[in-house]
Design a protein around this motif. Sequence first.
Motif, PDB file in Angstrom:
ATOM      1  N   PRO A 132      57.787 -25.629   7.897  1.00  0.00           N
ATOM      2  CA  PRO A 132      56.635 -24.815   7.297  1.00  0.00           C
ATOM      3  C   PRO A 132      56.070 -23.787   8.470  1.00  0.00           C
ATOM      4  O   PRO A 132      55.590 -22.421   7.889  1.00  0.00           O
ATOM      5  CB  PRO A 132      55.750 -25.752   6.965  1.00  0.00           C
ATOM      6  N   ALA A 133      55.680 -24.148   9.662  1.00  0.00           N
ATOM      7  CA  ALA A 133      55.085 -23.364  10.509  1.00  0.00           C
ATOM      8  C   ALA A 133      55.906 -22.306  10.989  1.00  0.00           C
ATOM      9  O   ALA A 133      55.427 -20.838  11.057  1.00  0.00           O
ATOM     10  CB  ALA A 133      54.745 -24.079  11.727  1.00  0.00           C
ATOM     11  N   ARG A 134      57.276 -22.382  11.271  1.00  0.00           N
ATOM     12  CA  ARG A 134      58.016 -21.208  11.516  1.00  0.00           C
ATOM     13  C   ARG A 134      58.341 -20.288  10.322  1.00  0.00           C
ATOM     14  O   ARG A 134      58.407 -18.845  10.410  1.00  0.00           O
ATOM     15  CB  ARG A 134      59.561 -21.713  11.851  1.00  0.00           C
ATOM     16  N   SER A 135      58.387 -20.719   9.069  1.00  0.00           N
ATOM     17  CA  SER A 135      58.673 -19.994   7.930  1.00  0.00           C
ATOM     18  C   SER A 135      57.170 -19.376   7.860  1.00  0.00           C
ATOM     19  O   SER A 135      57.441 -17.927   7.239  1.00  0.00           O
ATOM     20  CB  SER A 135      58.704 -20.854   6.553  1.00  0.00           C
ATOM     21  N   ALA A 136      56.162 -19.578   7.866  1.00  0.00           N
ATOM     22  CA  ALA A 136      54.902 -18.763   7.789  1.00  0.00           C
ATOM     23  C   ALA A 136      54.891 -17.739   8.635  1.00  0.00           C
ATOM     24  O   ALA A 136      54.459 -16.687   8.321  1.00  0.00           O
ATOM     25  CB  ALA A 136      53.692 -19.719   8.032  1.00  0.00           C
ATOM     26  N   SER A 137      55.406 -17.898  10.111  1.00  0.00           N
ATOM     27  CA  SER A 137      55.259 -16.889  10.956  1.00  0.00           C
ATOM     28  C   SER A 137      56.464 -15.833  10.416  1.00  0.00           C
ATOM     29  O   SER A 137      56.042 -14.780  10.652  1.00  0.00           O
ATOM     30  CB  SER A 137      55.660 -17.634  12.157  1.00  0.00           C
ATOM     31  N   LEU A 138      57.361 -16.220   9.982  1.00  0.00           N
ATOM     32  CA  LEU A 138      58.528 -15.349   9.743  1.00  0.00           C
ATOM     33  C   LEU A 138      58.209 -14.410   8.729  1.00  0.00           C
ATOM     34  O   LEU A 138      58.182 -13.320   8.548  1.00  0.00           O
ATOM     35  CB  LEU A 138      59.820 -15.947   9.409  1.00  0.00           C
ATOM     36  N   ARG A 139      57.395 -15.068   7.576  1.00  0.00           N
ATOM     37  CA  ARG A 139      57.205 -14.380   6.298  1.00  0.00           C
ATOM     38  C   ARG A 139      56.017 -13.301   6.723  1.00  0.00           C
ATOM     39  O   ARG A 139      55.935 -12.005   6.196  1.00  0.00           O
ATOM     40  CB  ARG A 139      56.333 -15.281   5.134  1.00  0.00           C
ATOM     41  N   LYS A 140      54.908 -13.638   7.729  1.00  0.00           N
ATOM     42  CA  LYS A 140      53.961 -12.629   8.101  1.00  0.00           C
ATOM     43  C   LYS A 140      54.692 -11.452   8.827  1.00  0.00           C
ATOM     44  O   LYS A 140      54.257 -10.422   8.489  1.00  0.00           O
ATOM     45  CB  LYS A 140      53.049 -13.477   8.988  1.00  0.00           C
ATOM     46  N   ARG A 141      55.447 -11.823   9.693  1.00  0.00           N
ATOM     47  CA  ARG A 141      56.363 -10.683  10.466  1.00  0.00           C
ATOM     48  C   ARG A 141      57.036  -9.622   9.165  1.00  0.00           C
ATOM     49  O   ARG A 141      57.156  -8.506   9.326  1.00  0.00           O
ATOM     50  CB  ARG A 141      57.434 -11.170  11.212  1.00  0.00           C
TER      51      ARG A 141
END
Length: 747
Positions: free
Chosen positions: A663-672
């Motif tokens: 979840p954390a890495r996915s949220a960061s990637l989505r923001k990018r």
Amino acid sequence: MASHAALANPDVHKPLLERMAHSERLWKETGHYHGLRELTLKNQDPLRYELFHARLLSTVIAAREVAKQISSSVMTREEGELSFALYTPEGDSVVFSTGIMVHIGVMGNFIKWMIANDWESDPGINEGDHFANNDVLISAVHVPDVYFATPIFHDGEIVGWTCGVTHVLETGSITPGGGMSPLAVERQLEGIHLCAEKVAINDRLRRDYELGIRRNTRLASFWLLDDRARIAGNSFIREEIKKIIAEFGLDYYNTAIRELIEEGRRYHLARVRERLIPGRYRCPCFHTSLLKGKPGVLPQANQDVLLHFPLEVAVEGSGAMWIDLDGASRWGFHNFNAPPGSIYGGLSISFAQVLDYDGRANSGCILDVKLNLPEGSIVNPDYPFVSTGWSWGSVMAIFNGFLKSMSRGTYARGYLEEVVTGGNITTAVEFGGHDQYGRQTGGGNAEVTASAGGARGVMDGLDVAWSLWNPEGDQGNAEMWELLYPMVYLGRRVVTDAGGAGRNRGGCGFESLWMIHNSQFAFIYQTPGVIRIATNYGIFGGYGGGPAYVNVAARTDVIDRIAKRQPIPHGEGEPDHPELRRLLKGDIQCGLDAQYISQPLSEGALYEKFYMPGGGGLGDPLDREPTAVEHDINLRFVSPRAARRLYGVVGDENADGQWKANPARSASLRKRLKDERLARAVPVKDWWRRERARVMRGNITGEAAAMYAECLSRSPQWSQGYREFWALPENFTFGVGSKNTRKVDGR
């Protein structure tokens, strides 16, 4: 006002032609089917009325099941490519069975054609006669759909018709198969055309007709078994209707069948008013015919063509509709031509799935729909020998756009469960050559019925379970297809990443990998789905599904490998490193276009058929729940690579081999990814200026330029709208060369 009985049955002793004209006149004068301003029987005794309807509906559904057990054709028994219906004496549908409901109104037009041409006088219409039609220019959707109609008599007068349809396996066309061959570019090349012919007397096939079928088709036994299935289904309905008339009375029957049609009309209008916003809905629709340089193509067809279907749907406050295809491409020497009967068929099946799906689907549903089909265009050809074998390619392009248009209306009304992006333009395949028993063979494999549906407003699209033209169809058992054709299945599996990405994912298509078995001369003809241009796009930010293509391997060492028990392909595997290339030696070609025509294949050749594209997605893929992406990856419906690139979801496999999202890495990637989108974004006015400059510089060339030039030369109304949108000069058009020109260059 006249009584309901008088309106429903003004004079049963008049010729059918007069009765049909009387019914049409009442409709034009009153705006009500057969002049029925009141649903008297329904209002007087609604329970009896509903019982009557249920008896009729259950009768035609039961007839379909009876017929399925009689025919041994894989297409009919396994796929479910058949349906039956009851019609008024004038040829209007009252009730329709499950199955291929595309024929709701179309079969009735075949009956109307016989009435209009005075079949009552010659060749005569008698009890037990069966009339056959697959002539698309009379009324059908494409040549393999064979209709049988028989009259229902009571006391010497026709009180109705029953009609059944099955999709035959082989029509005797220029190449073996079901009349959909891409090389059949004119009518004479499509095989047998039955032009409303009397083919059975006293419920028995005429001997001359039966001999003609045996001498002119390659799989005559299956055609003739389908004939007997249609006769059985029609006869079953006819005798059951006589029992219903005996129970309810002739006057009740004559009035009630017409009230059901008027009720269907009113119900449809009410649904449109409830579910859609009045106004104009527009959707660009395209398809392609790629015949240039293909083996066996005739000179007049030796070209690649981009086909244009500019769809506009106008919804009025009353619920009435206009469907306008002004600006459509000209008819051509290919098999995508779709005459008006085909368009009405697409309309019927679309309504039956999204508006009129509760048993009231009949002729009333399309009475208040007006079509503008320009004469001489691909949707209303004026060439009497036009080919219509793959009219479905055009119909699917148009009505997937229609479903998207309707979905924008239902979404605006808040009916999310009714929103559907449509599906795709399904591919199909036909076989020819020598079968595994040493006989000449030919026919289609219709497992494509289990294709992919588009995303819904409240759920993902159906995976390997839907097609526009037969939403109740089935793949059929692989073993049954192996009995019929000279091939064995090495694999059947869902294609990863086939469905369009979105908040709700489009459905995935599937692939079949076949090996030619016990034949030294077999060949395959492919009718295309989505090629060169995306037509299965999503809505509300959803992406389109993947394109169709085929892989072929000839003169391989697969039989050797089987004997040595070495690994062999069972599917494509990784598209970048397909199993055919990784495991086999031989002449291996991957990524061939979906309008493929094979050279002769022999024992051990492999043919990998992708029933793609998948359905379009709905909504922004970056809004999809990561747990849903995780589920898709573990089912191999989505690859980790696509999850990262399209959905912005990343993760790892756990100790149990299950992929888990982070979840954390996915949220960061989505923001990018969203930030990168914003960086690329430009205002619409800047996009418009850039695209207009491309047009003016002549950057649109080839088939696209030829398509636009043709449409601009054929349609003043569409041309005016196009030029006004892009602020182009009045005489602007496209050249078919590398630069635009102001000289009209159309056919």
